[in-house]
Structures are given as structure tokens and as C-alpha cells.
Design a protein around this motif. Structure first.
Motif, PDB file in Angstrom:
ATOM      1  N   THR A 233       0.818  -1.126   0.039  1.00 59.45           N
ATOM      2  CA  THR A 233       0.023   0.105   0.097  1.00 59.45           C
ATOM      3  C   THR A 233       0.725   1.264   0.057  1.00 59.45           C
ATOM      4  OG1 THR A 233      -1.455  -1.284   1.370  1.00 59.45           O
ATOM      5  CG2 THR A 233      -1.868   1.262   1.015  1.00 59.45           C
ATOM      6  N   THR A 264      -2.647   8.428   9.830  1.00 61.93           N
ATOM      7  CA  THR A 264      -3.062   7.250   8.889  1.00 61.93           C
ATOM      8  C   THR A 264      -2.591   5.986   9.656  1.00 61.93           C
ATOM      9  OG1 THR A 264      -2.728   8.436   6.958  1.00 61.93           O
ATOM     10  CG2 THR A 264      -2.616   6.146   6.685  1.00 61.93           C
ATOM     11  N   LEU A 268      -4.882   2.739  11.172  1.00 65.13           N
ATOM     12  CA  LEU A 268      -4.530   1.490  10.789  1.00 65.13           C
ATOM     13  C   LEU A 268      -4.142   0.560  11.827  1.00 65.13           C
ATOM     14  CD1 LEU A 268      -2.007   2.038   7.635  1.00 65.13           C
ATOM     15  CD2 LEU A 268      -4.534   1.080   7.524  1.00 65.13           C
TER      16      LEU A 268
END
Length: 270
Positions: A233, A264, A268
Motif C-alpha cells: 500500500t 493514517t 491502521l
């Protein structure tokens, strides 16, 4: 159970705020928490070692650090058997000086782990090299280049610095890799052919026994393209260049000044 990830973070325009120095306490705390979950955070920057080591220490990292867009990979403060340091033949420095007018170069600098030499102080900002003022020692002389540099840094007046990168590639018959960084500044970095942040990260993945699906990467500029393409990713910052966006899996909603990487990672893993 979440697989343990290798998290590659660019510095300028990504992890660092726009002053090129500041990392918020929030980001530091999130990074620490993510590391406690067993994930590795690795700096992958175009900066030389000397301009990244303080940031590495401020983040309390113990992982390898990637400098010069992949030309150097070390574990600071340790003898590490997997360390890599790749170099450009010093003759290329003098070849570029001959082409200075044709390539519209303000200056070029030979970069090493802890030192640099620049051929012109005019139109050059000392802060680009992590110092307050240039000293006579920094002036490039042929006799000073007694070793091959890890990278060559250029500042160009070419409107399209990516086009110039291609010209330089052609001029050296594809002996080097040229990438752009520094936002709107006309900064190019020349490293040995085949070297990139991605090549260094492949090296780390192999050592760790991990796959590219275990790699997460954050970047904002042209020199992050290969890294984001390699990653399972690849995240582009809110402030990322249009050049990078086409190669990102996702553009995050926050800029470097808004702790985009940390926000982020928190979503996650925490």
C-alpha cells in the motif's frame, strides 16, 4: 492478527512539517505506539546521513535508515553486516560541470555520508545542506574529490526538472538514476543506476523475510514513485505532487503539516 509491517516514511513534505525540521509530539507518540505493536518504521529519504541522523534520534528509531534515495542503507551507531553504500564515479561530477550552462545549473554538489563539496555558493541555500553558512572548506576542488560520492545534488533553472532528469539520464547513457525532490525547487539528485528507495527497501524486505505486501510507504514527491509502486500500500500525502499521485494506492486526507502519516498509522494499527 495483523501481519507485522515494514513502514517506509519519506521525510521532507511527508513526516516533517514544512519548516523541514519539526516533528510533532503527536507523531512521535504514534510512531512509538506503532513500534510497540511490532511494526518497523524506516526512514527513506533523499537527505544525506548527516541531515537525517538527528531526526532518526528524535524518533528513537533503531531500524535501518535509507539515505541518498537508496544509495546508502545503514543502522546508525552500529556495525551492521547488511549495510550498503553505493557510489558514483567522481569523473561524472566533472562531466556535469562541463554541462553546467547547457543544463542551466545554479550549482552542483558532491554528497558524502558526512560531508559535501559544492562548486558555487551563488544561488545556493546553506539550509539545503543543513548548515547556516557555507565555509571555504565546502568549495569544490578537484583534489578534494579523492573518493567517489554517494550522490550528486543539482539545482536547475530548467522549468521542467523532470525533462532535465531525462536529459541527464540520456547524457550519461543511463549510467545513473536521476530523481527530483524539493517541491517547487528545481532540485535533482543523481545516484548510481538502479538505485532508488525501492531498491533499498527490497534489500530490507529480503533480510526480514517479508514480502512487498508487508510494505507500507508514505511519500509526496517524484523520488517516492518507485517506493510507492513497490509497496503493498503506497500512500501519497494530501500535499503530494501530481507526478506521484498516479502511482499511489491512496491519497490521504491530511498534509505533512497535519500529521498525515501519524493519523493514517493510528487508524491502521491503534
Amino acid at each position: 492478527m495483523i501481519n507485522k509491517k515494514l513502514i517506509a516514511i519519506d521525510l521532507d513534505g511527508t513526516t516533517l512539517q514544512s519548516d523541514g525540521v519539526t516533528i510533532s509530539d503527536y507523531t512521535k507518540n504514534i510512531f512509538q505506539s506503532v513500534r510497540k505493536e511490532g511494526h518497523q518504521i524506516v526512514i527513506a529519504t533523499g537527505r544525506p546521513y548527516r541531515m537525517a541522523i538527528q531526526i532518526y534520534n528524535d524518533l528513537n528509531l533503531e531500524t535501518p535508515m535509507i539515505n541518498f534515495n537508496g544509495a546508502m542503507t545503514t543502522v546508525p551507531g552500529k556495525h551492521w553486516e547488511h549495510a550498503v553504500s553505493k557510489h558514483i564515479n567522481r569523473s561524472l561530477v566533472f562531466d556535469l560541470i562541463k554541462k553546467q550552462q547547457a543544463f542551466k545549473l545554479d550549482f552542483l554538489a558532491a554528497e558524502f555520508r558526512r560531508k559535501f563539496f559544492i562548486n558555487s555558493f551563488e544561488h545556493a541555500s546553506p539550509s539545503l545542506f543543513g548548515i547556516n553558512n557555507f565555509e571555504p572548506y565546502h568549495q569544490m576542488r578537484m583534489e578534494k574529490l579523492d573518493d567517489d560520492p554517494n550522490a550528486i545534488l543539482l539545482q536547475t533553472r530548467f522549468t521542467d526538472k523532470l525533462q532535465l532528469a531525462s536529459h541527464i539520464d540520456d547524457y550519461f547513457s543511463n549510467q545513473v538514476s536521476v530523481s527530483a525532490w524539493g517541491g517547487q525547487n528545481g532540485i535533482l539528485e543523481v545516484v548510481p543506476k538502479g538505485v532508488s528507495k525501492a531498491s533499498a527497501l527490497k534489500h530490507l524486505l529480503k533480510i526480514n523475510g517479508q514480502d512487498t505486501s508487508d510494505l507500507i510507504a508514505f511519500g509526496d514527491e517524484h523520488n517516492d514513485i518507485e517506493m510507492l509502486k513497490l509497496a503493498g500500500t503506497g500512500y501519497a500525502m494530501k500535499n503530494a505532487s501530481d507526478t506521484l499521485l498516479a502511482h499511489a494506492d491512496q491519497q490521504i486526507a491530511y498534509s505533512n503539516d497535519e500529521d498525515g502519516v501519524a493519523k493514517t498509522l493510528e487508524s491502521l494499527f491503534l
